[in-house]
Design a protein around this motif. Structure first.
Motif, PDB file in Angstrom:
ATOM      1  N   ALA A  94       1.171   2.235  11.519  1.00 25.78           N
ATOM      2  CA  ALA A  94       2.069   1.081  11.585  1.00 25.78           C
ATOM      3  C   ALA A  94       2.915   1.170  12.846  1.00 25.78           C
ATOM      4  N   GLN A  95       3.034   0.070  13.556  1.00 27.45           N
ATOM      5  CA  GLN A  95       3.864  -0.005  14.755  1.00 27.45           C
ATOM      6  C   GLN A  95       5.133  -0.772  14.403  1.00 27.45           C
ATOM      7  N   LEU A  96       6.240  -0.045  14.342  1.00 28.97           N
ATOM      8  CA  LEU A  96       7.516  -0.637  13.932  1.00 28.97           C
ATOM      9  C   LEU A  96       8.415  -0.822  15.135  1.00 28.97           C
ATOM     10  N   THR A  97       9.020  -1.989  15.250  1.00 25.96           N
ATOM     11  CA  THR A  97       9.941  -2.249  16.346  1.00 25.96           C
ATOM     12  C   THR A  97      11.231  -1.469  16.130  1.00 25.96           C
ATOM     13  N   GLY A  98      11.701  -0.806  17.169  1.00 23.36           N
ATOM     14  CA  GLY A  98      12.926  -0.031  17.074  1.00 23.36           C
ATOM     15  C   GLY A  98      12.648   1.430  16.760  1.00 23.36           C
ATOM     16  N   VAL A  99      13.719   2.190  16.668  1.00 18.36           N
ATOM     17  CA  VAL A  99      13.616   3.628  16.396  1.00 18.36           C
ATOM     18  C   VAL A  99      13.847   3.865  14.905  1.00 18.36           C
ATOM     19  N   HIS A 100      12.849   4.482  14.271  1.00 24.35           N
ATOM     20  CA  HIS A 100      12.924   4.780  12.837  1.00 24.35           C
ATOM     21  C   HIS A 100      12.626   6.264  12.628  1.00 24.35           C
ATOM     22  N   TYR A 101      13.211   6.841  11.615  1.00 21.13           N
ATOM     23  CA  TYR A 101      12.999   8.263  11.333  1.00 21.13           C
ATOM     24  C   TYR A 101      12.388   8.422   9.946  1.00 21.13           C
ATOM     25  N   PHE A 102      11.340   9.248   9.862  1.00 25.77           N
ATOM     26  CA  PHE A 102      10.657   9.509   8.598  1.00 25.77           C
ATOM     27  C   PHE A 102      10.436  11.015   8.466  1.00 25.77           C
ATOM     28  N   ASP A 103      10.635  11.521   7.272  1.00 22.44           N
ATOM     29  CA  ASP A 103      10.309  12.916   7.001  1.00 22.44           C
ATOM     30  C   ASP A 103       8.812  13.049   6.744  1.00 22.44           C
ATOM     31  N   LEU A 104       8.206  14.085   7.303  1.00 18.42           N
ATOM     32  CA  LEU A 104       6.786  14.307   7.061  1.00 18.42           C
ATOM     33  C   LEU A 104       6.550  14.555   5.579  1.00 18.42           C
ATOM     34  N   GLY A 105       5.547  13.902   5.042  1.00 21.76           N
ATOM     35  CA  GLY A 105       5.234  14.031   3.618  1.00 21.76           C
ATOM     36  C   GLY A 105       6.016  13.096   2.728  1.00 21.76           C
ATOM     37  N   ALA A 106       6.962  12.358   3.310  1.00 23.73           N
ATOM     38  CA  ALA A 106       7.780  11.445   2.508  1.00 23.73           C
ATOM     39  C   ALA A 106       6.945  10.272   2.011  1.00 23.73           C
ATOM     40  N   SER A 107       7.296   9.787   0.833  1.00 24.69           N
ATOM     41  CA  SER A 107       6.622   8.597   0.295  1.00 24.69           C
ATOM     42  C   SER A 107       7.123   7.350   1.021  1.00 24.69           C
ATOM     43  N   VAL A 108       6.208   6.452   1.341  1.00 29.11           N
ATOM     44  CA  VAL A 108       6.563   5.209   2.005  1.00 29.11           C
ATOM     45  C   VAL A 108       5.565   4.142   1.560  1.00 29.11           C
ATOM     46  N   THR A 109       6.016   2.930   1.491  1.00 25.89           N
ATOM     47  CA  THR A 109       5.128   1.825   1.140  1.00 25.89           C
ATOM     48  C   THR A 109       4.976   0.906   2.353  1.00 25.89           C
ATOM     49  N   LEU A 110       3.724   0.642   2.718  1.00 28.97           N
ATOM     50  CA  LEU A 110       3.440  -0.297   3.805  1.00 28.97           C
ATOM     51  C   LEU A 110       3.137  -1.666   3.213  1.00 28.97           C
ATOM     52  N   LEU A 125       0.858  -1.178   0.000  1.00 31.45           N
ATOM     53  CA  LEU A 125       0.000   0.000   0.000  1.00 31.45           C
ATOM     54  C   LEU A 125       0.900   1.236   0.000  1.00 31.45           C
ATOM     55  N   PRO A 126       0.993   1.952  -1.110  1.00 30.51           N
ATOM     56  CA  PRO A 126       1.819   3.165  -1.135  1.00 30.51           C
ATOM     57  C   PRO A 126       1.127   4.296  -0.378  1.00 30.51           C
ATOM     58  N   GLY A 127       1.914   5.195   0.175  1.00 31.36           N
ATOM     59  CA  GLY A 127       1.320   6.314   0.891  1.00 31.36           C
ATOM     60  C   GLY A 127       2.341   7.376   1.226  1.00 31.36           C
ATOM     61  N   LYS A 128       1.880   8.361   2.016  1.00 26.58           N
ATOM     62  CA  LYS A 128       2.762   9.443   2.464  1.00 26.58           C
ATOM     63  C   LYS A 128       2.690   9.567   3.968  1.00 26.58           C
ATOM     64  N   VAL A 129       3.833   9.846   4.581  1.00 24.84           N
ATOM     65  CA  VAL A 129       3.924   9.946   6.036  1.00 24.84           C
ATOM     66  C   VAL A 129       3.233  11.224   6.516  1.00 24.84           C
ATOM     67  N   GLU A 130       2.287  11.060   7.423  1.00 29.51           N
ATOM     68  CA  GLU A 130       1.601  12.211   8.012  1.00 29.51           C
ATOM     69  C   GLU A 130       2.150  12.535   9.397  1.00 29.51           C
ATOM     70  N   LEU A 131       2.619  11.494  10.106  1.00 29.02           N
ATOM     71  CA  LEU A 131       3.149  11.688  11.454  1.00 29.02           C
ATOM     72  C   LEU A 131       4.010  10.485  11.803  1.00 29.02           C
ATOM     73  N   ALA A 132       5.101  10.725  12.496  1.00 36.58           N
ATOM     74  CA  ALA A 132       5.942   9.636  13.009  1.00 36.58           C
ATOM     75  C   ALA A 132       6.316   9.985  14.437  1.00 36.58           C
ATOM     76  N   GLU A 133       6.089   9.038  15.361  1.00 40.02           N
ATOM     77  CA  GLU A 133       6.380   9.294  16.772  1.00 40.02           C
ATOM     78  C   GLU A 133       7.037   8.069  17.390  1.00 40.02           C
ATOM     79  N   ILE A 134       8.027   8.337  18.233  1.00 37.88           N
ATOM     80  CA  ILE A 134       8.752   7.262  18.923  1.00 37.88           C
ATOM     81  C   ILE A 134       8.176   7.118  20.319  1.00 37.88           C
ATOM     82  N   SER A 135       7.810   5.896  20.677  1.00 33.89           N
ATOM     83  CA  SER A 135       7.260   5.610  22.005  1.00 33.89           C
ATOM     84  C   SER A 135       7.988   4.392  22.566  1.00 33.89           C
ATOM     85  N   GLY A 136       8.845   4.641  23.563  1.00 32.05           N
ATOM     86  CA  GLY A 136       9.629   3.535  24.120  1.00 32.05           C
ATOM     87  C   GLY A 136      10.539   2.948  23.070  1.00 32.05           C
TER      88      GLY A 136
END
Length: 357
Positions: free
Chosen positions: A315-331, A288-299
């Motif tokens: 999406a809940q990703l294990t570990g610390v990941h960094y995404f630019d707002l508005g960046a294209s990403v595929t889930l 599913l292609p999309g664009k990042v609207e928000l990325a937050e690190i919790s624990g």
């Protein structure tokens, strides 16, 4: 001790606080009452304890109806979210109070054992007012354990503690409950707490008992959308869908190849837990292609909000990941790890076990 509630309900004036429900918590095990605020958890526990009388139905203890028997005549231990201790008694005397009432011997040793289990042995000669909130709640828990009651009721006992203390006490309580023989009823709003405590879970919503069973079973096979919503943190991703040729057609998205019951309604809802979504492809995955609207690190996790053609997904990703707002990403996700609900919100298909939280 076997506690059984048969067809109980509770009305206050014209308002229904609890709708007709029956439940027999597993004796000697932990049953978690899981639901949002005002789901009816506290009302149900007050009836179990004898603090309130149901408007209808029976409360049985080992087959005997105890409706109307006051709480002081029942062998029940209770712990509330407030730190309720005797302010004029030192910690050791707070813990010892139920032991003294029973006239037991070896009280000092038992008090020290419980204090050591809850890591408050260094505070035995202090007064509750000299302790932090977390330490005071440990005292209340120790006193409840000292009572040795066959029924222990805990109404969100960790809600007023900070995150670190809650995590620490949850693990300790799991071990303490497992080592004891009491039937434990534990109310919480947090799905993660229910999963950690294990045992059995009763999911409640707006005064209704929606599902009861072994915690892992209820989590992996919620019988309805209401249960799935209550037992998901972060909230389950819900997508509109319909019956397609050879599977489930996501509204505005791809066809998911999967077998559906012949009786499936045309309109469907697909549910995906946040942990089922990934940013790297696996065998059999759908993209599913999309664009990042928000990325937050919790624990130790990163939560990524992505706008896709089928709607906004988390999406809940294990570990610390960094995404630019508005960046294209595929889930990516595997169709074997989705839930499918019919038009009435009842479960049609659940994921293959082992597909994550």
């Amino acid at each position: 001790m076997q506690l059984t509630l048969e067809a109980i309900s509770k009305k206050v004036g014209v308002q229904s606080w609890l709708y007709d429900m029956s439940i027999a918590p597993r004796s000697g095990a932990v049953t978690v009452l899981l639901g949002a605020t005002q789901a009816g958890k506290t009302s149900l526990m007050r009836i179990m304890a004898g603090l309130d009388v149901p408007s209808a139905g029976r409360v049985l203890v080992d087959g005997q109806n105890v409706v109307g028997v006051p709480v002081r005549e029942r062998n029940v231990a209770m712990v509330y979210q407030q730190f309720i201790n005797y302010p004029s008694l030192r910690v050791r005397d707070n813990i010892a109070s139920p032991l003294k009432l029973r006239g037991e011997k070896g009280i000092d040793q038992r008090v020290r054992e419980l204090a050591e289990k809850l890591h408050i042995e260094m505070f035995l000669d202090r007064y509750p007012s000299e302790l932090s909130g977390g330490q005071q709640q440990r005292v209340a828990l120790a006193r409840a354990l000292a009572k040795g009651a066959p029924l222990m009721l805990l109404d969100e006992p960790l809600v007023n503690l900070d995150y670190k203390l809650r995590e620490e006490l949850r693990e300790e309580l799991s071990a303490l409950f497992a080592a004891g023989s009491s039937t434990v009823i534990y109310a919480t709003t947090e799905p993660g707490e229910a999963l950690l405590l294990g045992g059995y879970t009763a999911v409640m919503d707006a005064g209704e008992l929606l599902q009861y069973g072994p915690t892992a079973e209820v989590f992996h096979k919620p019988k309805s959308l209401r249960v799935a919503r209550a037992f998901s943190d972060p909230p389950m991703n819900l997508l509109g869908a319909s019956v397609g040729a050879g599977g489930v057609q996501l509204d505005g998205g791809p066809l998911l190849a999967m077998g559906l019951p012949a009786t499936a309604s045309h309109q469907l809802t697909v549910g995906m837990r946040a942990s089922a979504l990934r940013v790297s492809a696996g065998e059999g995955d759908v993209s599913l292609p999309g664009k990042v609207e928000l990325a937050e690190i919790s624990g130790s996790d990163t939560f990524v909000h992505v706008v896709t053609p089928v709607g906004e997904l988390v999406a809940q990703l294990t570990g610390v990941h960094y995404f630019d707002l508005g960046a294209s990403v595929t889930l990516y996700f595997n169709p074997a790890q989705v839930y499918v609900f019919d038009a009435r919100g009842m479960l049609l298909l659940s994921p293959v076990r082992g597909g994550g939280r």
